[in-house]
Design an enzyme around this catalytic site. Structure first.
Site, PDB file in Angstrom:
ATOM      1  N   ARG A 348       0.831  -1.204   0.000  1.00 25.80           N
ATOM      2  CA  ARG A 348       0.000   0.000   0.000  1.00 25.80           C
ATOM      3  C   ARG A 348       0.867   1.256   0.000  1.00 25.80           C
ATOM      4  NH1 ARG A 348      -1.932  -1.640   5.828  1.00 25.80           N
ATOM      5  NH2 ARG A 348      -0.473  -0.508   7.163  1.00 25.80           N
ATOM      6  N   GLU A 350       2.538   3.038   1.923  1.00 25.19           N
ATOM      7  CA  GLU A 350       3.227   3.142   3.215  1.00 25.19           C
ATOM      8  C   GLU A 350       4.625   2.561   3.058  1.00 25.19           C
ATOM      9  OE1 GLU A 350       2.111   2.478   7.912  1.00 25.19           O
ATOM     10  OE2 GLU A 350       0.657   2.106   6.345  1.00 25.19           O
ATOM     11  N   GLU A 630      -1.497  -8.371   8.749  1.00 22.99           N
ATOM     12  CA  GLU A 630      -1.340  -7.262   9.696  1.00 22.99           C
ATOM     13  C   GLU A 630      -2.324  -7.389  10.844  1.00 22.99           C
ATOM     14  OE1 GLU A 630      -1.156  -2.389   9.644  1.00 22.99           O
ATOM     15  OE2 GLU A 630      -2.154  -3.434   8.003  1.00 22.99           O
TER      16      GLU A 630
END
Length: 752
Positions: A348, A350, A630
């Site tokens: 993503r 990030e 996650e």
């Protein structure tokens, strides 16, 4: 190094992917060329070529460091590529330097201009040398890449490809001049960690059409890298490849990517084209292909997985297939997130070097792979960032968030438990794994500065109960929209972590014979321990009464014996009440099985480990996961993606329990740092009938394999010469183990 080269930039940017070239003739009259090295670096990422050949299969050079103070260079032996007329070619991309970083949409955090640096040093038979470096005489031109970004992908127009651009006598029509860029070359430093390279290639497992009519390729494994494709079609045909980790409702599940496009686009030349987007990478298992001319066959595509070039050291396998798949998921997740820096996730918008993740995972990483140099270099960046932020260890290293106004909570960044503790916990884990006190020496000032900073943040009660904390991040009982809303009181978590860090810095000082600092941090640790017990512990019950607070207090050694026994019993009780489903987040998960084991509740630890209902370690495996998620429930039981904004399917932190697998199930742990002395102590349970584990240490390979049947336990061990080994089996006292291969049998133990 003596630098004759300068940083150079193209006068025309070339859509963020310019090419540079320099043609040279070898000096005459000095005999044969006997040596040649090419050194390269960049503000951006650079791919060097000589005489039409790529110099190396390294990727994303010079990687991501704290660019403000440290920029790495790579040096290659290129003797085999040198010709009487030689051309140096350099291809540049945006990379971390100028591409997007973070989830706010900003790019160019470190600078707005790409620049290349190269120096070719040639040595002749008579000792003469010839040096050619980047300077204002080079030329620059456009490449076939028209867009490139680590988050968004790469666009390659094969019609723009000009063969021979890095070969002699290339016609430079359409090419232009360059200019030198002011840069302090003292910032250049050699690579110390392995560079990023391809490490495996996967073929598609299936190609299918979705309910919406989309063509999807499934590679059967969540990986990090890109898709290499070969195609022939009409000139100007555009193929789009969009990547994602999962499917939802039968379609590509792209919501977890947030704003990252994760899309590669290719424009065909009309001939046979091969595309490989080396200036980006994606986290994916599935790819949606649009615009393919004709029929797409499996042999047209391959997934190239990339990672820092780490050497595998550890192995683990049991009689439980789900547990084995989980362990493989841990390994795949680590490889995909160890791309030059240890990141949180690879897909993503990030992909940052979050300190909390590696604080939890470092012991597991150091068993599975040789990460000594990798983590040591990352810690160099940590210390640099910390030194420029008043002793505060940031949430991410390198610290991109400082340029984004700290989007975590919009407050000035301050030390926070677990995350900032990485500055202590990671070097200690490296020391324990490899036995070289040099890592403690190199990082000691950083370690001490962190704990002193924490000391300044303690309240008058002596507790670390002030300021922002991530706490037990991603407690499964928290709302998916509020991942910090954990059951564990953040002050309990932070004070426990402060105690552990102070203790480890004291121990590190003792290793380094720094008596004053050893006493200083030992005193602080005892003060923290007293405050913790005074304010948070009452007859074995710990404030906020949840698994994480008990796990931390037990494993960190905060309790006296009576309270520890009571805390262990309470932790086991809470685990039973939860149906042996996980109820810890980032802070508690690495330690909960150890806490149960240390207090005599091994059966409970195994039940927690082997639970398959959500949330648990094995639930994702039952849902087809091929990496660690996650969130415990990144995908819900109905096959939909967790509604939280922050949902990744490749995050290694919750896989930190693999460290317990290696030590308790496999039975291998160091008695002294670096495995010069080793403990062999498998503790069978959970219905497992077989397990094996091994690790290649600095002293040689240590291996354990055990089988449990109606006749008892049979264990085979392999111990290197000159390594002292102690065997500790259930119900028996410690016994010495000789080097070489040994078979041990114990009757009276039977499968549970």
């Amino acid at each position: 190094m003596n630098w004759n080269a300068r940083m150079i930039a193209a006068d025309t940017d070339g859509a963020g992917a310019p090419l540079f070239r320099k043609q040279l003739d070898l000096a005459q009259g000095h005999g044969n060329v006997v040596g040649a090295t090419l050194t390269v670096s960049a503000l951006g990422i650079i791919e060097p070529w000589i005489n039409g050949q790529r110099v190396s299969d390294d990727l994303l050079t010079p990687g991501w460091s704290s660019y403000e103070w440290r920029l790495r260079y790579a040096t290659y032996d290129v003797l085999h590529l040198i010709q009487p007329t030689t051309v140096i070619g350099l291809a540049l991309g945006n990379g971390w330097y100028r591409g997007r970083l973070g989830w706010t949409g900003q790019s160019g955090l470190y600078g707005s201009e790409l620049a290349a640096f190269a120096q070719l040093d040639i040595t002749f038979a008579d000792g003469a040398t010839q040096t050619v470096g980047t300077d204002g005489t080079w030329t620059a031109g456009p490449s076939a890449t028209t867009a490139n970004d680590l988050y968004d992908g790469q666009t390659i127009d094969a019609r723009r490809e000009r063969a021979g651009w890095a070969q002699a006598d290339f016609p430079e029509d359409g090419w232009g001049s360059v200019h030198c860029v002011e840069y302090d070359l003292s910032r250049l430093a050699p690579y110390e960690s392995p560079q990023v390279r391809p490490w495996t290639v996967l073929d598609p497992q299936r190609i299918f059409t979705t309910p919406a009519g989309k063509t999807i390729v499934d590679f059967g494994q969540n990986l990090v890298g890109w898709i290499r494709l070969q195609v022939k079609g009409p000139e100007g045909t555009t193929i789009t490849v969009r990547h994602a980790e999962v499917l939802e409702h039968g379609e590509l599940g792209v919501r977890p990517l947030r704003s990252a496009r994760a899309t590669d686009t290719y424009v065909l030349s009309g001939g046979q084209d091969t595309f490989e987007p080396r200036f980006t990478f994606h986290g994916f298992r599935y790819a949606e292909i649009t615009g393919w001319p004709g029929t797409l066959f499996q042999e047209d595509l391959q997934a190239v997985a990339i990672s820092s070039d780490l050497q595998a050291t550890g192995s683990f396998h049991t009689s439980n297939a789900l547990l084995n798949r989980f362990h493989e998921n841990v390994r795949w997740g680590m490889r995909g997130n160890f791309v030059d820096v240890p990141t949180d996730c690879p897909q993503r918008d990030e992909r940052l070097g979050w300190t909390g993740d590696i604080a939890a995972f470092a012991p597991t990483a150091a068993f599975l792979y040789d990460v000594e140099a990798f983590l040591a270099e990352w810690l160099r960046n940590l210390a640099l960032e910390q030194a420029h932020q008043g002793g505060v260890i940031s949430y991410v290293i390198p610290d991109a968030l400082k340029y984004l106004g700290n989007p975590v909570n919009r407050q000035p960044v301050e030390s926070t438990a677990v995350w900032s503790d990485a500055g202590v916990w990671v070097p200690w884990a490296v020391y324990q794994a490899y036995g070289d006190p040099g890592i403690l020496d190199a990082q000691f000032d950083s370690m001490a500065a962190h704990v002193r900073r924490v000391r300044s943040l303690l309240s008058p009660t002596g507790l670390w109960d002030t300021g922002f904390q991530f706490g037990d991040w991603l407690d499964p009982d928290a709302s998916p929209h509020d991942p910090a809303a954990a059951k564990a009181d953040p002050g309990v978590v932070a004070t426990a972590c402060a105690y552990r860090s102070a203790s480890l810095v004291s121990q590190s000082a003792a290793v380094l014979h720094r008596e004053a600092e050893a006493a200083e941090f030992s005193t602080l640790a005892e003060q923290l321990r007293l405050a913790f017990n005074t304010h948070y512990v009452e007859q074995g019950r710990i404030h906020s009464d949840c698994p994480t607070v008990y796990a931390l207090a037990i494993v960190f050694g905060l309790l006296d014996q009576n309270d520890e026994n009571a805390a262990g019993a309470r932790l086991a009780q809470l685990s039973e009440q939860a149906g042996y489903r996980i109820s810890t987040g980032f802070a508690g998960t690495p330690f909960v099985t150890d806490a149960l084991t240390l207090t005599g509740h091994l059966d409970t630890a195994y039940r927690l480990l082997l639970e398959e209902a959500c949330p648990s370690w094995l639930y994702p495996v039952t849902m087809g996961a091929t990496t660690v998620w996650e969130r415990w429930d990144s995908m819900l039981p109905d096959g939909t993606i967790n509604p939280g904004e922050m949902t990744s399917f490749n995050h290694y932190a919750l896989g930190a329990v693999a460290d317990w697998l290696h030590r308790v199930v496999g039975g291998i742990s160091p008695l002294t740092p670096g495995y010069g002395e080793v403990l062999i102590a498998p503790q069978p349970g959970g219905g497992l009938t077989h397990a094996r584990a091994s690790i290649q240490t600095r002293h040689g390979r240590v291996a354990v394999e055990w089988t449990l049947d109606e006749r008892g336990l049979t264990m085979q061990t392999d111990i290197p010469d000159h390594v002292r080994a102690v065997m500790r089996l259930p119900g028996q006292g410690d016994q010495p183990l000789r080097s070489g291969r040994t078979i041990t049998r114990v009757t009276g133990l039977v499968p549970a």
